[in-house]
Scaffold this active site. Structure first.
Site, PDB file in Angstrom:
ATOM      1  CE1 TYR A   1      41.783   6.972  20.664  1.00  0.00           C
ATOM      2  CE2 TYR A   1      44.051   6.562  19.997  1.00  0.00           C
ATOM      3  CZ  TYR A   1      43.074   7.432  20.417  1.00  0.00           C
ATOM      4  OH  TYR A   1      43.368   8.769  20.577  1.00  0.00           O
TER       5      TYR A   1
ATOM      6  CB  SER B   1      45.837   9.410  17.725  1.00  0.00           C
ATOM      7  OG  SER B   1      46.799   8.651  18.398  1.00  0.00           O
TER       8      SER B   1
HETATM    9  N1  LIG Z   1      45.039  13.229  25.433  1.00  0.00           N
HETATM   10  C1  LIG Z   1      45.920  12.821  24.541  1.00  0.00           C
HETATM   11  O1  LIG Z   1      47.118  12.629  24.852  1.00  0.00           O
HETATM   12  C2  LIG Z   1      45.496  12.582  23.118  1.00  0.00           C
HETATM   13  C3  LIG Z   1      46.487  12.238  22.173  1.00  0.00           C
HETATM   14  C4  LIG Z   1      46.110  12.006  20.857  1.00  0.00           C
HETATM   15  C5  LIG Z   1      44.782  12.160  20.483  1.00  0.00           C
HETATM   16  N2  LIG Z   1      43.845  12.493  21.414  1.00  0.00           N
HETATM   17  C6  LIG Z   1      42.451  12.665  20.956  1.00  0.00           C
HETATM   18  O2  LIG Z   1      41.964  13.905  21.427  1.00  0.00           O
HETATM   19  C7  LIG Z   1      40.544  13.836  21.622  1.00  0.00           C
HETATM   20  C8  LIG Z   1      40.188  14.282  23.015  1.00  0.00           C
HETATM   21  O3  LIG Z   1      40.792  13.389  23.918  1.00  0.00           O
HETATM   22  P1  LIG Z   1      40.939  13.676  25.488  1.00  0.00           P
HETATM   23  O4  LIG Z   1      42.271  13.195  25.852  1.00  0.00           O
HETATM   24  O5  LIG Z   1      40.517  15.056  25.809  1.00  0.00           O
HETATM   25  O6  LIG Z   1      39.883  12.604  26.050  1.00  0.00           O
HETATM   26  P2  LIG Z   1      38.973  12.623  27.355  1.00  0.00           P
HETATM   27  O7  LIG Z   1      39.554  13.462  28.421  1.00  0.00           O
HETATM   28  O8  LIG Z   1      38.682  11.189  27.625  1.00  0.00           O
HETATM   29  O9  LIG Z   1      37.645  13.322  26.844  1.00  0.00           O
HETATM   30  C9  LIG Z   1      36.882  12.701  25.865  1.00  0.00           C
HETATM   31  C10 LIG Z   1      35.541  13.388  25.761  1.00  0.00           C
HETATM   32  O10 LIG Z   1      34.748  12.648  24.810  1.00  0.00           O
HETATM   33  C11 LIG Z   1      33.489  12.395  25.370  1.00  0.00           C
HETATM   34  N3  LIG Z   1      32.926  11.140  24.868  1.00  0.00           N
HETATM   35  C12 LIG Z   1      33.486   9.899  24.921  1.00  0.00           C
HETATM   36  N4  LIG Z   1      32.625   8.995  24.438  1.00  0.00           N
HETATM   37  C13 LIG Z   1      31.510   9.664  24.082  1.00  0.00           C
HETATM   38  C14 LIG Z   1      30.252   9.283  23.538  1.00  0.00           C
HETATM   39  N5  LIG Z   1      29.958   8.013  23.288  1.00  0.00           N
HETATM   40  N6  LIG Z   1      29.327  10.234  23.298  1.00  0.00           N
HETATM   41  C15 LIG Z   1      29.591  11.532  23.559  1.00  0.00           C
HETATM   42  N7  LIG Z   1      30.749  11.962  24.081  1.00  0.00           N
HETATM   43  C16 LIG Z   1      31.694  11.035  24.350  1.00  0.00           C
HETATM   44  C17 LIG Z   1      33.723  12.295  26.869  1.00  0.00           C
HETATM   45  O11 LIG Z   1      32.513  12.531  27.533  1.00  0.00           O
HETATM   46  P3  LIG Z   1      32.273  11.984  29.029  1.00  0.00           P
HETATM   47  O12 LIG Z   1      33.308  12.639  29.874  1.00  0.00           O
HETATM   48  O13 LIG Z   1      30.884  12.392  29.316  1.00  0.00           O
HETATM   49  O14 LIG Z   1      32.451  10.498  28.942  1.00  0.00           O
HETATM   50  C18 LIG Z   1      34.765  13.396  27.066  1.00  0.00           C
HETATM   51  O15 LIG Z   1      34.144  14.653  27.221  1.00  0.00           O
HETATM   52  C19 LIG Z   1      40.179  12.371  21.317  1.00  0.00           C
HETATM   53  O16 LIG Z   1      39.718  12.273  19.980  1.00  0.00           O
HETATM   54  C20 LIG Z   1      41.481  11.615  21.472  1.00  0.00           C
HETATM   55  O17 LIG Z   1      41.496  10.446  20.697  1.00  0.00           O
HETATM   56  C21 LIG Z   1      44.169  12.710  22.714  1.00  0.00           C
END
Ligand SMILES: NC(=O)c1ccc[n+]([C@@H]2O[C@H](COP(=O)([O-])OP(=O)(O)OC[C@H]3O[C@@H](n4cnc5c(N)ncnc54)[C@H](OP(=O)(O)O)[C@@H]3O)[C@@H](O)[C@H]2O)c1
Length: 245
Positions: free
Chosen positions: A166, A153
């Site tokens: 985080y 991130s």
């Molecule tokens: N979106 C952004 O702007 C952004 C920016 C920088 C970095 N990131 C990184 O990108 C990655 C994806 O993020 P996202 O934005 O797509 O997040 P998201 O929409 O919240 O999706 C996260 C996924 O992780 C799963 N998850 C969370 N806790 C879990 C657990 N204990 N066991 C198994 N699965 C779990 C969730 O499953 P459930 O739905 O079943 O809970 C969901 O499918 C993350 O590593 C995040 O830190 C995102």
């Protein structure tokens, strides 16, 4: 790399495990990988979401996906060992592992971080990655070339007020990636970290509830960098932190 144009069959014959494949960036990545010919193993917490992605992959009509329901916050080393045995038995090798699942925890002043929030975030975002990678290294080693992709991130190499557990988990994620890349230099295993940048997902909405989401990139917009890092076009890239935007 952001302009990478993936060839139609660039992931053919590859088996790719994606954590957090039921929602957000992981879901879009799973569908893209299937579109480019990979067999995708969908790991996640909520089975219903994984089943919906599975069905969409069936509609693509290429390789059949599989579902691995696992809560990374509760899983133990024996769960990961069993998972590695299953993948070896079913697929014979693993070509790529994408550590995508993460928890945001609670944003706020450092002195107010609850120990339980700290434990949950570190367990899901860091310790689970350690155990999963450790268990899968022997199966990744059976592939001709294997790509392990960690997700960082913008707060993963520059600390920011109120992003506590985080942010710290993402610093450690980058440290794990660098440690592995150095240890496996001159091997068939490569390790990189990708920073998606601001992307329209549920996690982003939780972190920035008041922002104008129309200005954000969609998960589909950031896929070229992911596909590059998973394809054989990146076999000589390791130990890198890559911005998807
Ligand atoms: N979106 C952004 O702007 C952004 C920016 C920088 C970095 N990131 C990184 O990108 C990655 C994806 O993020 P996202 O934005 O797509 O997040 P998201 O929409 O919240 O999706 C996260 C996924 O992780 C799963 N998850 C969370 N806790 C879990 C657990 N204990 N066991 C198994 N699965 C779990 C969730 O499953 P459930 O739905 O079943 O809970 C969901 O499918 C993350 O590593 C995040 O830190 C995102």
């Amino acid at each position: 790399m952001k302009e990478y144009q993936a060839k139609t069959d660039c992931l053919a014959d590859k088996t790719i495990l994606i954590t957090g494949a039921g929602d957000g960036i992981g879901k879009t990545l799973a569908l893209q990988c299937a579109q480019f010919g990979a067999t995708v193993i969908l790991l996640g917490k909520t089975v219903k979401k994984l089943e919906a992605v599975y069905d969409q992959i069936e509609e693509i009509g290429k390789q059949q996906a599989s579902i691995l329901p696992l809560d990374l916050n509760g899983a133990t080393e024996s769960h990961y060992d069993d998972l590695a045995d299953t993948i070896k038995r079913e697929y014979g090798k693993l070509d790529a592992l994408v550590h995508n699942a993460s928890q945001l925890g609670v944003l706020g002043p450092f002195a107010q971080i609850e120990k339980s929030t700290w434990d949950d975030v570190i367990q899901t975002n860091l310790t689970a990655q350690f155990m999963l990678t450790k268990a899968l290294i022997p199966v990744l080693s059976l592939a001709k070339h294997a790509s392990t992709l960690f997700t960082t991130s913008s707060v993963g190499n520059q600390g920011r007020a109120y992003w506590g557990a985080y942010s710290i988990s993402k610093f450690a994620t980058e440290g794990m990636m660098q440690t592995l890349a150095d240890e496996f230099e001159n091997s068939t295993l490569r390790f990189n970290a990708i920073n998606p940048g601001a992307t329209r997902t549920g996690m982003r909405a939780n972190a920035f509830p008041a922002e104008n989401t129309a200005l954000l990139k969609m998960p589909a917009d950031i896929m070229p960098a992911y596909l590059y890092l998973l394809s054989d076009d990146s076999i000589n890239v390791t130990g890198q932190r890559i911005n998807a935007q």
